[in-house]
Design an enzyme around this catalytic site. Structure first.
Site, PDB file in Angstrom:
ATOM      1  N   TYR A 148       0.906  -1.330   0.036  1.00 48.08           N
ATOM      2  CA  TYR A 148      -0.104   0.205   0.016  1.00 48.08           C
ATOM      3  C   TYR A 148       0.809   1.153   0.043  1.00 48.08           C
ATOM      4  O   TYR A 148       0.759   2.165  -0.879  1.00 48.08           O
ATOM      5  CB  TYR A 148      -1.006   0.106   1.147  1.00 48.08           C
ATOM      6  CG  TYR A 148      -2.226   0.846   0.893  1.00 48.08           C
ATOM      7  CD1 TYR A 148      -3.117   0.380   0.288  1.00 48.08           C
ATOM      8  CD2 TYR A 148      -2.323   1.909   1.502  1.00 48.08           C
ATOM      9  CE1 TYR A 148      -4.380   1.196  -0.041  1.00 48.08           C
ATOM     10  CE2 TYR A 148      -3.471   2.882   1.390  1.00 48.08           C
ATOM     11  CZ  TYR A 148      -4.485   2.171   0.277  1.00 48.08           C
ATOM     12  OH  TYR A 148      -5.765   3.324   0.411  1.00 48.08           O
ATOM     13  N   GLU A 177       2.093   6.308  -7.057  1.00 49.13           N
ATOM     14  CA  GLU A 177       0.987   7.214  -7.762  1.00 49.13           C
ATOM     15  C   GLU A 177       1.523   8.832  -7.608  1.00 49.13           C
ATOM     16  O   GLU A 177       1.371   9.481  -8.361  1.00 49.13           O
ATOM     17  CB  GLU A 177      -0.198   7.033  -6.888  1.00 49.13           C
ATOM     18  CG  GLU A 177      -0.980   5.722  -7.112  1.00 49.13           C
ATOM     19  CD  GLU A 177      -2.139   5.666  -6.427  1.00 49.13           C
ATOM     20  OE1 GLU A 177      -2.746   6.344  -6.015  1.00 49.13           O
ATOM     21  OE2 GLU A 177      -2.603   4.558  -6.103  1.00 49.13           O
TER      22      GLU A 177
END
EC number: 4.2.1.134
Length: 351
Positions: free
Chosen positions: A275, A282
């Site tokens: 994660y 991103e």
């Protein structure tokens, strides 16, 4: 009334496991056992003639200090006493922790019946859902389709990585985009499922994850050809797909009441490295796209005169970077609580 318990305290020089191996119960209810002690082999013997016939094959359970024997009665009924002789043998003592007479059994049976009736009353108050099986079938199919989609993405990218090496980084989008578009568009249903109560998942983490991913996929990468050949696209897609390889099968099995412990552990552990890495990838993608949006002016909003001000989309992306890390924190906190709930130590109920 169908069983009786015997507990044999071991002699000081004999092990209980050794007694259990040599233990025999004859038809006349005569117990024979042989053990090896300080003075050599010894035969320990006593005789209990039960009040009524018993099965010749008792169940033995060995502990460190004693040998517990469960004897099955041939007929299920209450005995007035344990042995035929009225006077209790000196070596025999009742265990009141396991003592159960007829009145106790009736009370226990009555409590079970009352508990069963109360449970039926509670269940009758809860309205039955006529669409229960339809909802379950929909959730199973949804999770199965998503699992197959992300499995295809992961396998395709892994095979291309082994065959092409680093060259596979630059055309990931053109190879994988269609399937990723499909999976992430379908993921909008997760928000709807949480909103209408089909699943117990909180709404906010679902919104943060789905809209965050779709913003990166459709707006930042999908709208800019210059971004589609960046290596960072490979890492974003790869981290996403690995995470979902464990999440969707876990949910699918949960729909049918199956919990596979290795899958549960993977579901609530793999996100710990994946994660943050996905969030970092991103963020790198957004940073790389800011100069391109500034140069092209794409999605920038020009206000009418006399203000003559243009809101640059690249400026909004800088604000989005802050929101991105806040979203990572929100979901990280949510997943940590879930991991603690599913994999943490179970709390004992106090009586």
């Amino acid at each position: 009334p169908h069983i009786t318990f015997l507990c044999i305290k071991r002699p000081l020089q004999v092990g209980c496991a050794e007694l259990a191996r040599t233990f025999t119960l004859t038809i006349n209810s005569c117990l024979l056992a042989q053990g090896h002690g300080a003075k050599g082999d010894n035969i320990y013997e006593f005789q209990i003639e039960f009040l009524e016939p018993v099965e010749p094959k008792p169940i033995c359970r060995v502990t460190q200090r004693q040998l517990n024997i469960t004897v099955q009665k041939k007929e299920s009924n209450w005995w007035e006493r344990l042995t035929k002789q009225e006077k209790r043998p000196l070596f025999l003592a009742p265990d009141f922790d396991r003592w159960l007479d007829e009145s106790d059994a009736e009370m226990e049976l009555k409590e079970k019946e009352e508990e069963k009736i109360n449970k039926m009353k509670i269940e009758s108050r809860v309205p039955k859902d006529p669409f229960k099986h339809l909802k379950k079938g929909y959730l199973i199919m949804y999770n199965l389709v998503q699992f197959l989609g992300f499995s295809w993405i992961f396998v395709n990218m892994t095979v291309r990585l082994f065959i092409l090496g680093k060259d596979s980084f630059y055309d990931t989008f053109h190879t994988i985009a269609d399937m990723m578009y499909f999976c992430q568009t379908l993921a909008l249903m997760e928000i709807m499922n949480s909103l209408i109560g089909l699943v117990r998942s909180p709404l906010i983490p679902a919104v943060v994850q789905v809209f965050g991913r779709n913003f990166i996929l459709f707006v930042v990468i999908g709208s800019l050809e210059e971004m589609q050949s960046k290596p960072v696209v490979f890492f974003i897609f790869y981290f996403w797909s690995i995470t979902e390889l464990f999440r969707y099968p876990y949910y699918m099995l949960s729909c049918i009441g199956i919990e596979w412990k290795p899958l549960t552990w993977l579901r609530y552990t793999t996100w710990i490295p994946l994660y943050p890495l996905g969030g970092l990838a991103e963020a790198v993608c957004v940073v790389q796209s800011i100069p391109i949006f500034s140069e092209t002016g794409k999605f920038s909003l020009g206000l009418p005169n006399p203000l003559n001000v243009t809101i640059q989309f690249s400026f909004l992306l800088q604000i989005y970077l802050i929101a991105l890390f806040l979203g990572v924190f929100v979901n990280f906190r949510h997943l940590y609580k879930q991991r603690k709930q599913h994999l943490g130590p179970k709390k004992r109920k106090m009586k």
